[in-house]
Design a protein around this motif. Structure first.
Motif, mmCIF file in Angstrom:
data_model
loop_
_atom_site.group_PDB
_atom_site.id
_atom_site.type_symbol
_atom_site.label_atom_id
_atom_site.label_comp_id
_atom_site.label_asym_id
_atom_site.label_seq_id
_atom_site.Cartn_x
_atom_site.Cartn_y
_atom_site.Cartn_z
ATOM 1 N N ILE A 62 12.781 -2.000 -10.792
ATOM 2 C CA ILE A 62 13.297 -1.066 -9.777
ATOM 3 C C ILE A 62 12.177 -0.197 -9.203
ATOM 4 N N LEU A 63 11.110 0.034 -9.983
ATOM 5 C CA LEU A 63 9.929 0.728 -9.442
ATOM 6 C C LEU A 63 8.766 -0.242 -9.377
ATOM 7 N N LYS A 64 7.959 -0.119 -8.331
ATOM 8 C CA LYS A 64 6.834 -1.053 -8.165
ATOM 9 C C LYS A 64 5.517 -0.451 -8.663
ATOM 10 N N CYS A 65 5.548 0.778 -9.126
ATOM 11 C CA CYS A 65 4.338 1.410 -9.660
ATOM 12 C C CYS A 65 4.674 2.043 -11.009
ATOM 13 N N ARG A 66 3.664 2.111 -11.870
ATOM 14 C CA ARG A 66 3.888 2.594 -13.238
ATOM 15 C C ARG A 66 4.053 4.115 -13.316
ATOM 16 N N ASP B 57 14.882 6.708 -5.633
ATOM 17 C CA ASP B 57 15.434 6.785 -4.266
ATOM 18 C C ASP B 57 14.447 6.208 -3.251
ATOM 19 N N GLN B 58 13.143 6.471 -3.471
ATOM 20 C CA GLN B 58 12.133 5.973 -2.536
ATOM 21 C C GLN B 58 11.915 4.468 -2.685
ATOM 22 N N CYS B 59 11.972 3.985 -3.918
ATOM 23 C CA CYS B 59 11.555 2.592 -4.179
ATOM 24 C C CYS B 59 12.695 1.579 -4.131
ATOM 25 N N LEU B 60 13.895 2.017 -4.470
ATOM 26 C CA LEU B 60 15.001 1.056 -4.583
ATOM 27 C C LEU B 60 15.259 0.255 -3.301
ATOM 28 N N PRO B 61 15.096 0.850 -2.104
ATOM 29 C CA PRO B 61 15.326 0.028 -0.900
ATOM 30 C C PRO B 61 14.425 -1.217 -0.842
ATOM 31 N N TYR B 62 13.223 -1.151 -1.435
ATOM 32 C CA TYR B 62 12.354 -2.337 -1.465
ATOM 33 C C TYR B 62 12.996 -3.443 -2.306
ATOM 34 N N LEU B 63 13.527 -3.017 -3.471
ATOM 35 C CA LEU B 63 14.166 -4.009 -4.340
ATOM 36 C C LEU B 63 15.416 -4.581 -3.663
ATOM 37 N N ARG C 284 0.834 -1.218 0.000
ATOM 38 C CA ARG C 284 0.000 0.000 0.000
ATOM 39 C C ARG C 284 0.863 1.261 0.000
ATOM 40 N N CYS C 285 2.132 1.115 -0.353
ATOM 41 C CA CYS C 285 3.074 2.238 -0.304
ATOM 42 C C CYS C 285 2.605 3.426 -1.164
ATOM 43 N N LYS C 286 2.763 4.589 -0.572
ATOM 44 C CA LYS C 286 2.488 5.825 -1.337
ATOM 45 C C LYS C 286 3.623 6.818 -1.070
ATOM 46 N N ARG C 287 4.826 6.292 -0.966
ATOM 47 C CA ARG C 287 5.962 7.151 -0.613
ATOM 48 C C ARG C 287 6.346 8.105 -1.718
ATOM 49 N N CYS C 288 5.976 7.774 -2.964
ATOM 50 C CA CYS C 288 6.243 8.727 -4.047
ATOM 51 C C CYS C 288 4.931 8.947 -4.796
ATOM 52 N N PRO C 289 4.858 9.943 -5.666
ATOM 53 C CA PRO C 289 3.580 10.266 -6.330
ATOM 54 C C PRO C 289 3.005 9.121 -7.166
ATOM 55 N N LEU C 290 3.835 8.161 -7.574
ATOM 56 C CA LEU C 290 3.327 7.065 -8.414
ATOM 57 C C LEU C 290 2.322 6.194 -7.652
ATOM 58 N N GLY C 291 2.400 6.241 -6.331
ATOM 59 C CA GLY C 291 1.441 5.479 -5.521
ATOM 60 C C GLY C 291 0.023 5.974 -5.708
ATOM 61 N N LYS C 292 -0.119 7.224 -6.148
ATOM 62 C CA LYS C 292 -1.467 7.794 -6.324
ATOM 63 C C LYS C 292 -2.004 7.523 -7.728
ATOM 64 N N THR C 293 -1.106 7.326 -8.711
ATOM 65 C CA THR C 293 -1.576 7.184 -10.098
ATOM 66 C C THR C 293 -1.614 5.726 -10.558
ATOM 67 N N ARG C 294 -1.024 4.816 -9.799
ATOM 68 C CA ARG C 294 -1.006 3.405 -10.232
ATOM 69 C C ARG C 294 -2.411 2.798 -10.166
ATOM 70 N N THR C 295 -2.611 1.752 -10.993
ATOM 71 C CA THR C 295 -3.813 0.928 -10.834
ATOM 72 C C THR C 295 -3.498 -0.179 -9.846
ATOM 73 N N ASN C 296 -2.354 -0.832 -10.063
ATOM 74 C CA ASN C 296 -1.919 -1.913 -9.167
ATOM 75 C C ASN C 296 -0.454 -1.763 -8.810
ATOM 76 N N PHE C 297 -0.140 -2.177 -7.633
ATOM 77 C CA PHE C 297 1.240 -2.297 -7.168
ATOM 78 C C PHE C 297 1.807 -3.566 -7.817
ATOM 79 N N VAL C 298 3.024 -3.485 -8.347
ATOM 80 C CA VAL C 298 3.610 -4.625 -9.068
ATOM 81 C C VAL C 298 4.879 -5.058 -8.332
HETATM 82 S S1 SF4 Z 1 6.906 3.470 -6.907
HETATM 83 FE FE1 SF4 Z 1 7.720 2.523 -5.042
HETATM 84 S S2 SF4 Z 1 8.032 4.233 -3.614
HETATM 85 FE FE2 SF4 Z 1 6.616 4.954 -5.224
HETATM 86 S S3 SF4 Z 1 4.603 4.552 -4.386
HETATM 87 FE FE3 SF4 Z 1 5.159 2.800 -5.656
HETATM 88 S S4 SF4 Z 1 6.038 1.324 -4.198
HETATM 89 FE FE4 SF4 Z 1 6.013 3.334 -3.180
#
Ligand code: SF4
Length: 236
Positions: free
Chosen positions: A130-134, A147-153, A61-75
Motif C-alpha cells: 500500500i506504500l511505495k516507500c519505506r 491517503d497520498q499513496c493509496l491512489p497509486y495502488l 519520483r513521487c515525493k508527495r509524502c515525507p517518505l519520498g525524502k527518506t527512502r533509498t528506492n521507490f518500490v
Molecule cells: S510513500 Fe507513496 S506518496 Fe509517499 S513519497 Fe512514496 S510514492 Fe509518494
C-alpha cells in the motif's frame, strides 16, 4: 507486441514448462536486450496510465509524502501484470528499500516458499504494497501517507485487473477496505473490492515471528487458488 500475442507466448511457455522443459534456446539475434521506452505522464495525470510500466515511470519520483525524502528506492511492485492473483502488503522494509523490490527479505523468501507450496511462483502473481516507500524503522504507515499513496495502488489494481486480491496482514486490509476489523475477524471471509474478490491472511513477517500461523496461512492460500483457478494442478 500486443496483449493477445503476449498471452499466446505465455500459454506456449506454460505448456512447455508443464511438459518438463525448463530451458529455451533462442537465436542470437533475439537475445539482444531491447530498450523499451515508456511515455511518462505528468505525475498529476498518473490516472491516465495504461500499463503498469507507464504508471511506474510516471510516479517513481513521487515525493508527495515525507517518505519520498527518506527512502533509498521507490518500490513499485513485481510480477505478472496480467496475473489473476495479486498480493498486497503494508510497506517496503529495509531489504526492499535497498533493492527497490517488494518482499525480497526473509519475509519475501517465506512468501516464495508459501507460493511454491500451492504450486505458484512470483512470476505468476503480482506483489505490491500500500506504500511505495519505506517508513523509517518499519513503523506502521501514517494515515496521511496512506491517503497520498493509496491512489497509486488503486490504479495499479485497475490496470492489472486480478480476479482476487490477498492482503498480507491486517494493516493493508484495513487501509484498503477502510475498516477497523481485527485480522481474526477478516480471515476466512471473502470481501468485495470493486467487484474483485478480496481476502486476508497473515503477513509472512508475522509467521516468521510465530510459526504457528503457517498452517492457517497455507490453508488461506489454497482457498485463494481454488477460488481463482480450481483446475490448477500444481497444488501440493
Ligand atoms: S510513500 Fe507513496 S506518496 Fe509517499 S513519497 Fe512514496 S510514492 Fe509518494
Amino acid at each position: 507486441m500486443d496483449r493477445k500475442e503476449k498471452n499466446k507466448i505465455k500459454k506456449y511457455l506454460l505448456l512447455q514448462r508443464d511438459l518438463g522443459f525448463d530451458e529455451f534456446y533462442l537465436p542470437e539475434s533475439s537475445r539482444r536486450p531491447r530498450k523499451i521506452t515508456v511515455k511518462r505522464l505528468g505525475i498529476d495525470n498518473f490516472a491516465e496510465a495504461e500499463s503498469v510500466d507507464q504508471l511506474e515511470a510516471t510516479i517513481k519520483r513521487c515525493k508527495r509524502c515525507p517518505l519520498g525524502k527518506t527512502r533509498t528506492n521507490f518500490v513499485f511492485g513485481v510480477g505478472n501484470p496480467e496475473a489473476d492473483i495479486m498480493f498486497i502488503g503494508e510497506a517496503p522494509g529495509r531489504d526492499e528499500d535497498l533493492q527497490g523490490m517488494p518482499f525480497v527479505g526473509r519475509a519475501g523468501k517465506l512468501l516464495d516458499k508459501m507460493l511454491a507450496e500451492i504450486g505458484l511462483n512470483r512470476n505468476e502473481v503480482y506483489i505490491a504494497n500500500i506504500l511505495k516507500c519505506r517508513p523509517p524503522n518499519n513503523r506502521d504507515p501514517e494515515q496521511d501517507e496512506v491517503d497520498q499513496c493509496l491512489p497509486y495502488l488503486t490504479k495499479q489494481i485497475k490496470i492489472i485487473k486480478p480476479k482476487a486480491i490477498c492482503s498480507l496482514g491486517r494493516i493493508a486490509a484495513q487501509r484498503i477496505l477502510q475498516t477497523n476489523m481485527a485480522l481474526g475477524a477478516m480471515r476466512g471471509r471473502w470481501f468485495d473490492y470493486h467487484g474483485i474478490k478480496f481476502m486476508v491472511t497473515y503477513h509472512p513477517a508475522a509467521i516468521l515471528r510465530s510459526n504457528s500461523y503457517l498452517p492457517g496461512a497455507l490453508e488461506d492460500l489454497k482457498r485463494l487458488l481454488k477460488t481463482v483457478n480450481p483446475r490448477k494442478t500444481g497444488m501440493k
